[in-house]
Design an enzyme around this catalytic site. Structure first.
Site, PDB file in Angstrom:
ATOM      1  N   ASP A   1     -11.670  14.035  23.110  1.00 52.24           N
ATOM      2  CA  ASP A   1     -11.462  13.297  24.362  1.00 52.24           C
ATOM      3  C   ASP A   1     -11.604  14.206  25.582  1.00 52.24           C
ATOM      4  O   ASP A   1     -12.097  13.797  26.624  1.00 52.24           O
ATOM      5  CB  ASP A   1     -10.075  12.663  24.363  1.00 52.24           C
TER       6      ASP A   1
ATOM      7  N   LYS B   1      -7.767   8.759  16.640  1.00 52.31           N
ATOM      8  CA  LYS B   1      -6.874   8.866  17.796  1.00 52.31           C
ATOM      9  C   LYS B   1      -7.671   8.550  19.058  1.00 52.31           C
ATOM     10  O   LYS B   1      -8.597   9.266  19.409  1.00 52.31           O
ATOM     11  CB  LYS B   1      -6.332  10.303  17.859  1.00 52.31           C
TER      12      LYS B   1
ATOM     13  N   TYR C   1     -10.952  23.341  20.758  1.00 50.54           N
ATOM     14  CA  TYR C   1     -10.273  23.084  22.028  1.00 50.54           C
ATOM     15  C   TYR C   1      -9.861  24.380  22.740  1.00 50.54           C
ATOM     16  O   TYR C   1     -10.085  24.547  23.941  1.00 50.54           O
ATOM     17  CB  TYR C   1      -9.037  22.202  21.806  1.00 50.54           C
TER      18      TYR C   1
HETATM   19  C1  B12 Z   1      -8.841  16.639  33.059  1.00 53.47           C
HETATM   20  C2  B12 Z   1      -7.394  17.013  33.045  1.00 53.47           C
HETATM   21  C3  B12 Z   1      -7.015  18.054  32.212  1.00 53.47           C
HETATM   22  C4  B12 Z   1      -8.009  18.839  31.361  1.00 53.47           C
HETATM   23  C5  B12 Z   1      -8.677  19.886  32.256  1.00 53.47           C
HETATM   24  C6  B12 Z   1     -10.062  20.220  31.825  1.00 53.47           C
HETATM   25  C7  B12 Z   1     -10.676  21.147  32.805  1.00 53.47           C
HETATM   26  N1  B12 Z   1     -11.402  22.123  32.303  1.00 53.47           N
HETATM   27  O1  B12 Z   1     -10.514  21.008  34.002  1.00 53.47           O
HETATM   28  C8  B12 Z   1      -7.062  19.469  30.303  1.00 53.47           C
HETATM   29  C9  B12 Z   1      -6.982  18.549  29.114  1.00 53.47           C
HETATM   30  C10 B12 Z   1      -7.448  20.859  29.816  1.00 53.47           C
HETATM   31  C11 B12 Z   1      -5.737  19.426  31.036  1.00 53.47           C
HETATM   32  C12 B12 Z   1      -4.675  20.220  30.705  1.00 53.47           C
HETATM   33  C13 B12 Z   1      -3.436  20.125  31.308  1.00 53.47           C
HETATM   34  N2  B12 Z   1      -3.027  19.221  32.237  1.00 53.47           N
HETATM   35 CO1  B12 Z   1      -4.227  18.014  33.095  1.00 53.47          CO
HETATM   36  N3  B12 Z   1      -5.187  16.615  33.863  1.00 53.47           N
HETATM   37  C14 B12 Z   1      -6.443  16.313  33.843  1.00 53.47           C
HETATM   38  C15 B12 Z   1      -6.685  15.007  34.639  1.00 53.47           C
HETATM   39  C16 B12 Z   1      -6.773  13.887  33.634  1.00 53.47           C
HETATM   40  C17 B12 Z   1      -7.886  14.936  35.531  1.00 53.47           C
HETATM   41  C18 B12 Z   1      -8.055  16.069  36.514  1.00 53.47           C
HETATM   42  C19 B12 Z   1      -9.439  15.994  37.052  1.00 53.47           C
HETATM   43  O2  B12 Z   1     -10.342  16.571  36.463  1.00 53.47           O
HETATM   44  N4  B12 Z   1      -9.658  15.222  38.131  1.00 53.47           N
HETATM   45  C20 B12 Z   1     -10.963  15.034  38.737  1.00 53.47           C
HETATM   46  C21 B12 Z   1     -11.143  16.037  39.882  1.00 53.47           C
HETATM   47  C22 B12 Z   1     -12.530  15.889  40.471  1.00 53.47           C
HETATM   48  O3  B12 Z   1     -10.202  15.732  40.870  1.00 53.47           O
HETATM   49  P1  B12 Z   1      -9.226  16.829  41.506  1.00 53.47           P
HETATM   50  O4  B12 Z   1      -8.895  17.849  40.503  1.00 53.47           O
HETATM   51  O5  B12 Z   1      -8.143  16.166  42.209  1.00 53.47           O
HETATM   52  O6  B12 Z   1     -10.185  17.548  42.577  1.00 53.47           O
HETATM   53  C23 B12 Z   1     -10.576  16.939  43.777  1.00 53.47           C
HETATM   54  C24 B12 Z   1      -9.633  17.224  44.939  1.00 53.47           C
HETATM   55  O7  B12 Z   1      -8.286  17.384  44.586  1.00 53.47           O
HETATM   56  C25 B12 Z   1     -10.198  18.400  45.614  1.00 53.47           C
HETATM   57  N5  B12 Z   1      -9.962  19.751  45.124  1.00 53.47           N
HETATM   58  C26 B12 Z   1      -9.484  20.216  43.968  1.00 53.47           C
HETATM   59  N6  B12 Z   1      -9.478  21.544  43.947  1.00 53.47           N
HETATM   60  C27 B12 Z   1      -9.970  21.954  45.113  1.00 53.47           C
HETATM   61  C28 B12 Z   1     -10.164  23.232  45.641  1.00 53.47           C
HETATM   62  C29 B12 Z   1     -10.683  23.353  46.905  1.00 53.47           C
HETATM   63  C30 B12 Z   1     -10.901  24.709  47.486  1.00 53.47           C
HETATM   64  C31 B12 Z   1     -10.994  22.200  47.667  1.00 53.47           C
HETATM   65  C32 B12 Z   1     -11.528  22.357  49.011  1.00 53.47           C
HETATM   66  C33 B12 Z   1     -10.791  20.956  47.157  1.00 53.47           C
HETATM   67  C34 B12 Z   1     -10.278  20.823  45.878  1.00 53.47           C
HETATM   68  O8  B12 Z   1     -11.561  18.152  45.474  1.00 53.47           O
HETATM   69  C35 B12 Z   1     -11.863  17.600  44.210  1.00 53.47           C
HETATM   70  C36 B12 Z   1     -13.010  16.672  44.341  1.00 53.47           C
HETATM   71  O9  B12 Z   1     -12.736  15.638  45.229  1.00 53.47           O
HETATM   72  C37 B12 Z   1      -5.378  14.931  35.502  1.00 53.47           C
HETATM   73  C38 B12 Z   1      -4.914  13.530  35.834  1.00 53.47           C
HETATM   74  C39 B12 Z   1      -5.662  12.991  37.012  1.00 53.47           C
HETATM   75  N7  B12 Z   1      -6.287  11.832  36.855  1.00 53.47           N
HETATM   76  O10 B12 Z   1      -5.698  13.615  38.057  1.00 53.47           O
HETATM   77  C40 B12 Z   1      -4.376  15.673  34.604  1.00 53.47           C
HETATM   78  C41 B12 Z   1      -3.211  16.429  35.252  1.00 53.47           C
HETATM   79  C42 B12 Z   1      -3.720  17.142  36.470  1.00 53.47           C
HETATM   80  N8  B12 Z   1      -2.835  17.403  34.225  1.00 53.47           N
HETATM   81  C43 B12 Z   1      -1.571  17.626  34.174  1.00 53.47           C
HETATM   82  C44 B12 Z   1      -0.928  18.512  33.279  1.00 53.47           C
HETATM   83  C45 B12 Z   1       0.579  18.548  33.320  1.00 53.47           C
HETATM   84  C46 B12 Z   1      -1.679  19.309  32.404  1.00 53.47           C
HETATM   85  C47 B12 Z   1      -1.091  20.337  31.437  1.00 53.47           C
HETATM   86  C48 B12 Z   1      -0.094  21.264  32.096  1.00 53.47           C
HETATM   87  C49 B12 Z   1      -0.517  19.626  30.242  1.00 53.47           C
HETATM   88  C50 B12 Z   1       0.169  20.580  29.297  1.00 53.47           C
HETATM   89  N9  B12 Z   1       1.495  20.590  29.325  1.00 53.47           N
HETATM   90  O11 B12 Z   1      -0.484  21.286  28.577  1.00 53.47           O
HETATM   91  C51 B12 Z   1      -2.377  21.088  30.990  1.00 53.47           C
HETATM   92  C52 B12 Z   1      -2.650  22.256  31.909  1.00 53.47           C
HETATM   93  C53 B12 Z   1      -2.546  23.549  31.290  1.00 53.47           C
HETATM   94  C54 B12 Z   1      -2.801  24.566  32.367  1.00 53.47           C
HETATM   95  N10 B12 Z   1      -2.601  25.800  32.001  1.00 53.47           N
HETATM   96  O12 B12 Z   1      -3.156  24.266  33.502  1.00 53.47           O
HETATM   97  C55 B12 Z   1      -0.816  16.785  35.187  1.00 53.47           C
HETATM   98  C56 B12 Z   1      -0.339  17.583  36.375  1.00 53.47           C
HETATM   99  C57 B12 Z   1       0.999  17.081  36.846  1.00 53.47           C
HETATM  100  C58 B12 Z   1       1.404  17.799  38.071  1.00 53.47           C
HETATM  101  N11 B12 Z   1       1.508  17.075  39.174  1.00 53.47           N
HETATM  102  O13 B12 Z   1       1.628  18.984  38.031  1.00 53.47           O
HETATM  103  C59 B12 Z   1      -1.858  15.657  35.482  1.00 53.47           C
HETATM  104  C60 B12 Z   1      -1.744  15.035  36.858  1.00 53.47           C
HETATM  105  C61 B12 Z   1      -1.684  14.591  34.373  1.00 53.47           C
HETATM  106  C62 B12 Z   1      -0.287  14.059  34.258  1.00 53.47           C
HETATM  107  N12 B12 Z   1       0.023  12.942  34.882  1.00 53.47           N
HETATM  108  O14 B12 Z   1       0.530  14.625  33.581  1.00 53.47           O
HETATM  109  N13 B12 Z   1      -5.737  18.504  32.026  1.00 53.47           N
END
Ligand code: B12
Lengths: 244, 529
Positions: free
Chosen positions: B307, B379, B272
């Protein structure tokens, strides 16, 4: 004037649903308290339709309420970053015709943020939901630096590759950590007097255009964004700058 | 449904008809893969392994700038890490005649024990023996206490174990939320760590009230939460398990702290950190081994992180990478002395909800994991990536997930939160999640006993396909080696260069006279080599 209020099943009934928790023990008094609280918020009629005990000192409520408050829809101001996205092909044609050279874009999830899926969705070849990412655009050179990239390093790279646009992804927003990080970015780039050299864009699930503009960026994109949305903004902005 | 053990005379698993021959082949390939990595591991130590060793020998506390004593010691001995740092600490104990507490204070106030001349080796060794015996006593008591409580309350135990997260950033607020969750029905509380703690090359000291997206993992925070869960557990007559995150640059130290404070589970994956935090692979592999020995020695169940692969790669296309990684994680864990009942392999319900028959595929894979790993406390993770701001749809997706979890008899169920895409859980989010799970668990209690699956139906075929693809992938990884496989992006679609990532400078080759009484103790206890 176009006054509106929430719709349940009849125009202007003002019906809304609300759920929340109060730090009080479960019971009749809790329910009454919840109802009074909603009335205090200004709701005219508040029905607590469900309540549950979360622990000895917390209770949860589901409520239906009615409101008298309305809003003038016509007075709402809203400016999205773009009106309508061009397709990938249209973007390419636009660049060839109007900018006449390749557009260079660098992006990263900055600060502590380790989430890459969002920035990858915008930048990587594969894209997202059957929408190709910027790497796929023949007239765009896209460099994705990944996650956990310090602001300093992003700026340095943007200078080095002579980028036209910088893309920042901010996913972690708890305790407004993104605001601090984005503000820091703007401060750094202004200190180097480079603010106007780049088109600055930020995206993420809690980002919107208004917030981005307030923070000093050129545009902000939220959930459901695709590469073509961003590309459209970038090329139009570059063209605008060029014409000026 | 009881866990079905693989009967010797059977050629295929009971429900899905997966061939044991293939499963055995996968295990053999995995052992080949990890054997090569283990060769490297055995020859190396890291700064955090040395610090974990010091912690288990009594080093604790921090100086006025918050630098932990184990870091102060190791930072001054970069040139001596190859020989093992703990002998200098033991030497200082012998020479000064002080207790660890007194010595820690002096180190925090500036005493440099690397400058103290090494005394008689036999005295150092007998000090080591004394300290290790004290440690063994403390750890054994923890294990005994836990097992006693579990036995005492066994009639109230239900499966799957309901696992929820608290993450307020403030340990005292976490306590309230954790106790409330336990009262609502949670069996396991995970205190998720604050953003970016995994990249800190030290473990902060003391109780903490500031973190975002999670709460600092500190030994004092462990203690505070342990006490709170014991209290509420006694009230409820259930043993409430405590989990933390044994990952990042301080993996073995977190394990050490967890062992001393009686944590019950640890997120602890062999890859991881490499894939999701960009930590150097040599560092991670070396650290995971030591941390798993510690976890094994105190019967801490590990949870692996497969996962997560399904957030960066596609859950349908890349399902086999999860199974492949499970085999590899299992093999690494066994090398660190873990028995099956401590190896909580991870997997997830992460397919795009728009896929036709996605539920059948998820069902198939969950059942497949159960049949391939019948003795493991699997898990199972809820939908996360495809959760959106539509909390109503999210709640429905979680119900489907709850169905699969119960019907396929998973052991540890991390509950999905309707607000997954928005924030770390509110008190009410957790409550709604537990209500949903309890409803489904009860409502479909004996589902699997009532149905059978078409031999060539979607469910059976899917599982066979995933196993086949996994064997193929294992063959390839076996051929090129795990280091190259990661470099090529075979897991999670994430590529990491061998010499890249954080923490590589903290890896050291052991010298011939490398001395580490904790390592000897663990290997001896776990009968490793
Ligand atoms: C996958 C995920 C992870 C993975 C990430 C893997 C990876 N390599 O990316 C892992 C397991 C590593 C992870 C870790 C953590 N996560 Co996380 N994670 C998620 C999860 C489930 C999905 C995010 C995702 O991939 N979405 C899919 C993408 C496509 O969507 P998106 O990011 O929103 O992007 C879209 C738009 O926002 C936009 N966009 C995004 N970026 C950009 C940039 C530009 C320039 C533009 C134009 C558009 C754009 O376009 C994208 C496509 O449409 C979310 C929950 C959720 N369902 O959102 C939590 C979430 C984001 N995580 C969260 C947290 C708290 C963490 C941790 C801090 C947990 C911890 N204490 O360790 C750590 C982060 C550590 C760190 N240093 O950042 C929280 C954030 C809460 C908050 N509001 O701050 C969430 C919401 C979960 C929760 N409810 O607690 N996570």
């Amino acid at each position: 004037m176009n006054l509106v209020k929430p719709y349940g099943d009849t125009l202007n009934d003002g019906a809304m649903q609300i759920s929340f928790t109060l730090p009080v023990p479960f019971g009749g008094k809790a329910k009454e308290c919840a109802k009074l609280y909603l009335e205090k918020l200004g709701f005219k009629k508040a029905d607590i339709v469900h309540m549950a005990e979360l622990s000895e000192s917390f209770s949860f409520f589901v409520a239906y309420v009615k409101t008298d408050v309305s809003i003038d829809y016509d007075s709402v101001e809203f400016t999205p970053a773009i009106d309508k996205a061009m397709s990938m092909d249209e973007v390419n044609a636009f660049i060839k015709e109007k900018i006449k050279r390749k557009v260079v874009v660098v992006g990263a999830a900055t600060g502590f943020d380790a989430h890459t899926v969002g920035i990858d969705a915008i930048m990587n070849m594969k894209g997202y939901n059957h929408h190709f990412g910027l790497e796929r655009y023949p007239m765009i050179e896209a460099m994705n630096m990944g996650a956990q990239v310090p602001n300093e390093k992003l700026i340095e790279t943007a200078k080095k590759i002579n980028a036209d646009a910088i893309l920042i992804s901010q996913i972690v927003t708890q305790k407004d950590s993104h605001i601090k990080n984005l503000t820091n970015f703007i401060e750094l780039i202004e200190a180097e007097k480079l603010r106007d050299k780049f088109v600055l864009i930020v995206g993420g699930p809690r980002i919107n255009n208004k917030l981005a503009l307030e923070l000093g960026f050129d545009a902000g994109f939220g959930p459901g964004t695709y590469a073509e949305d961003v590309a459209t903004f970038i090329v139009k902005k570059l063209y605008e700058k060029k014409v000026k | 449904m009881k866990t079905r053990k693989a009967k010797k005379n059977l050629k295929k698993t009971e429900i899905l008809g997966l061939e044991f021959k293939k499963i055995e082949k996968a295990r053999k390939l995995s052992d080949g893969i990890t054997a090569n990595v283990q060769k490297y591991i055995n020859l190396h130590t890291t700064t955090t392994i040395e610090r974990a060793t010091l912690r288990l020998l009594g080093a604790d506390g921090a100086d006025k700038n918050g630098v932990p004593v184990p870091n102060i010691i190791v930072d001054k001995m970069k040139d001596k890490i190859s020989e093992g740092v703990s002998k200098y600490y033991l030497n200082a104990l012998v020479k000064s005649g002080k207790t660890p507490g007194e010595l820690n204070n002096e180190i925090a106030n500036g005493l440099d024990i690397s400058k103290m001349e090494l005394g008689d080796e036999s005295k150092i060794k007998s000090k080591a023996k004394e300290m290790v015996e004290a440690l063994d006593k403390r750890l054994s008591e923890n294990v005994k206490f836990r097992n006693q409580k579990i036995k005492e309350y066994s009639s109230n135990e239900k499966k799957p174990w309901i696992y929820v997260i608290v993450a307020t950033g403030n340990i005292y607020e976490d306590v309230k939320q954790a106790q409330a969750a336990a009262m609502e029905g949670a069996d396991i509380i995970a205190v998720i760590r604050t953003t970016a703690q995994s990249l800190l090359d030290y473990v902060p000291y003391g109780a903490t009230t500031e973190g975002f997206g999670g709460t600092y993992a500190t030994q004092e925070n462990f203690r505070i939460m342990r006490k709170a869960l014991d209290e509420v557990g006694d009230k409820l007559k259930r043993y409430i398990r405590l989990v933390n995150y044994c990952s990042g640059l301080c993996m073995p130290e977190i394990a050490a702290m967890g062992a001393m404070e009686r944590l019950d589970m640890m997120l602890n994956d062999s890859m991881y950190g490499i894939l999701f935090r960009d930590i150097n692979m040599y560092r991670t592999f070396t650290d995971q081994f030591f941390s798993r020995m510690i976890n094994a020695s105190v019967e801490i169940i590990i949870n692996t992180g497969e996962d997560n692969y399904l957030t960066t790669s596609d859950a349908v296309e890349k399902a086999h990478t999860v199974l492949t990684s499970q085999f590899i994680n299992e093999s690494f864990a066994k090398r660190a002395g873990m028995k099956e009942d401590l190896i909580g392999l991870g997997h997830a319900f992460e397919m795009n909800p728009d896929i036709k028959n996605g539920f059948l595929l998820e069902f198939s894979q969950a059942l497949m994991a159960r049949e391939i790993f019948p003795l493991h406390p699997l898990k199972y993770m809820p939908p996360t990536k495809f959760m959106t701001g539509d909390i109503f749809k999210g709640y429905a997706m979680n119900t489907m997930f709850n169905f699969v979890t119960k019907a396929t008899n998973q052991t540890i169920q991390l509950l999905g939160m309707l607000t997954e895409a928005i924030h770390t859980p509110y008190l009410q989010d957790r409550f709604l999640a537990i209500e949903n799970a309890k409803y489904v668990h009860n409502n479909i209690a004996d589902f699997l006993g009532e149905v059978s699956f078409k031999k060539d139906g979607i469910i059976v075929k899917r599982a066979k396909q995933v196993l086949d693809e996994s064997v193929k992938m294992l063959e390839e990884v076996n051929k090129i080696g795990l280091f190259d496989a990661i470099e090529k992006g075979m897991f999670a679609d994430v590529k990491r260069p061998k010499d890249g990532g954080k923490g590589f400078e903290g890896v050291f080759e052991k010298s011939e006279d490398y001395f580490n009484p904790i390592e000897d103790y663990l290997k001896n206890k776990l009968k490793i080599r």
